[in-house]
Write an enzyme that holds these catalytic residues in place. Structure first.
Site, short mmCIF file in Angstrom:
data_model
loop_
_atom_site.label_atom_id
_atom_site.label_comp_id
_atom_site.label_asym_id
_atom_site.label_seq_id
_atom_site.Cartn_x
_atom_site.Cartn_y
_atom_site.Cartn_z
N ASP A 292 -80.04 -31.34 -67.28
CA ASP A 292 -79.95 -32.76 -66.94
C ASP A 292 -80.60 -33.21 -65.62
O ASP A 292 -81.35 -34.16 -65.59
CB ASP A 292 -78.48 -33.17 -66.92
CG ASP A 292 -77.71 -32.69 -68.15
OD1 ASP A 292 -78.33 -32.08 -69.04
OD2 ASP A 292 -76.50 -32.91 -68.21
N GLU B 290 -69.17 -22.01 -65.08
CA GLU B 290 -70.29 -22.70 -65.73
C GLU B 290 -71.63 -22.26 -65.12
O GLU B 290 -72.60 -22.03 -65.84
CB GLU B 290 -70.08 -24.20 -65.56
CG GLU B 290 -70.95 -25.08 -66.44
CD GLU B 290 -70.63 -26.56 -66.23
OE1 GLU B 290 -69.77 -26.88 -65.39
OE2 GLU B 290 -71.26 -27.39 -66.92
#
Ligand code: 2M8
Length: 443
Positions: A175, A407
């Protein structure tokens, strides 16, 4: 890592996947990501294929509940009961498009097409385990995945040369990666969108995209929504269009994997092979920069290369695109301690260490991710680099072992950031550990 460490890591990873299992599909993480994501589910299926092929098949079938009539497999398939994620279905309003499914709400964009590769992983494991449903699964998935690949050539190849455009940073999967910040900086926001972020309830702002990045994300969503998610209409004026080297590399690999599945069940795979050749040829012709010795994604709106040094270039190893001399130059880049090989650290940083945008704690601006390392490891194996692949695998699985199923991780210290109990970290750790056992047994 010794055998008992590997075994306990696989056990713990399996527990993470069970915790995030919502029946037929797996959320990426508790809290932060409560819906089903496209490439997450593909990575999850690749890991599950190692421990429970049946459940892996269900993961892919459930993802395809969200497939659009034009073939697109969306970035998100929403859980209608879940209200804790922004932007939810009421923001996307995909019912504006006649192509959107009516049985389940989805987002209006896609994500890197790992699906064909996941289908092959599940099919191969199910076949090896002698599971009766394997050919039937392949038949069903072949057609659906072929339709997904066709979507890219029908709707997303504006130059008709096999280079697919990504129209939203969320589609890239990376992103806030520098090429998207660069291309995004040239998008004129006619107004500042109004919305409330929910991600910061779960993760510190210093690890996430900025509010300015989110303004761009939401603005582009609203712009495409104004065209009722009609691809052709939107592409005619889309202010962000990136011919992304990683995305296209992933597509080439998925073509090849789907070709293998098709061949195993006697299907015609010529179209896939032609797409693969065309895309791969265009990546080599249009995205390679000989002076810099790397591939750069291309900003189709500005007509310029996005010369931000990120791991995206290694997508050409994963996709089987680079020839031997180019592969050698990429390997030098990968081994360079000023770029992608932090000394005594944990490669591969997603953004090069010497990039002006590098930030070891922020999302896709530097941290090491298990999924991108997984892609690089597959590429190294494919290009006859088993030792490099084994070394990278070793440092990769050390991350969840020492710091948990986070993550993303600091490329120098290994510290974990973002959400915990992250599904693809767990799933791909299983795949990596077990694949290394296979390599060892074969030698
Ligand atoms: C991240 O992206 C989502 C939007 O898609 C978000 O930040 O809300 C990315 O890391 C993406 O690649 C990933 O698929 C998704 C879910 O894990 O989270």
């Amino acid at each position: 890592m010794n055998e008992s460490d590997s075994r306990s890591l696989v056990e713990e990873a399996s527990r993470v996947l069970r915790e995030n299992d919502l029946g037929g599909w797996t959320k990426p993480a508790p809290g932060l990501y409560p819906h089903q994501w496209n490439w997450d589910s593909c990575f999850i299926a690749i890991g599950l294929a190692r421990i429970d092929p049946e459940r892996a098949a269900t993961e892919l079938r459930s993802l395809l509940r969200g497939q659009w009539r034009n073939g697109m497999v969306p970035q998100i398939v929403f859980d209608p009961k879940e209200k804790g994620y922004f932007p939810g279905p009421e923001v996307w309003q995909c019912e504006r498009s006649p192509d959107a499914p009516t049985s389940v709400p989805t987002s209006g964009i896609t994500q890197p097409p790992v699906l064909g590769t996941a289908v092959r992983a599940v099919f191969d494991r199910a076949t090896a385990a002698g599971l009766r449903w394997a050919p039937e699964f392949a038949e069903e998935m072949f057609d659906r995945t072929l339709a997904y690949h066709r979507f890219f050539y029908d709707e997303r190849c504006p130059d008709d040369d096999g280079l697919v455009v990504v129209v939203h940073p969320w589609e890239s999967g990376l992103d806030n990666s520098p090429p998207y910040l660069d291309a995004g900086s040239r998008v004129h926001l006619a107004y500042t969108p109004k919305y409330e972020r929910l991600d910061l309830l779960h993760v510190s702002a210093k690890n996430r995209p900025t509010n300015k990045d989110y303004d761009l994300f939401v603005y582009l969503l609203e712009l495409m929504r104004d065209d009722d998610w009609n691809q052709k209409r939107y592409l005619a004026h889309a202010p962000l269009q990136v011919q992304d080297v990683l995305f296209n590399g992933i597509l080439c690999r998925a073509h090849r994997d789907l070709e293998a599945v098709g061949a195993a069940i006697g299907r015609d795979t010529r179209e896939l092979r032609d797409w693969r050749r065309q895309t791969s040829e265009s990546i080599n012709r249009r995205l390679w920069n000989d002076e810099d010795g790397t591939y750069w994604s291309w900003d189709r709106v500005a007509g310029t290369a996005l010369r931000d040094d990120t791991l995206a270039t290694f997508g050409t190893l994963y996709g089987g695109i680079a020839d031997t001399p180019r592969c050698e130059r990429l390997l030098r880049r990968l081994d360079d301690p000023t770029r992608f090989a932090p000394e005594d650290g944990y490669p591969v940083p997603t953004t090069a260490l010497n990039s002006p945008r590098y930030n070891p704690e922020n999302y896709w601006l530097g941290p090491t991710w298990i999924a991108t390392n997984w892609l690089v490891i597959q590429g190294l194996r494919q290009y006859g680099q088993p030792d490099r692949a084994a070394r990278l695998l070793h440092s990769t699985v050390e991350l969840p072992k020492r710091h948990g199923f986070r993550e993303y991780f600091n490329p120098r210290s290994g510290e974990g950031y973002g959400t915990d109990r992250f599904s693809w970290t767990a799933a791909l750790s299983i795949d990596l550990i077990q694949s290394q056992d296979e390599v060892r047994q074969a030698t």
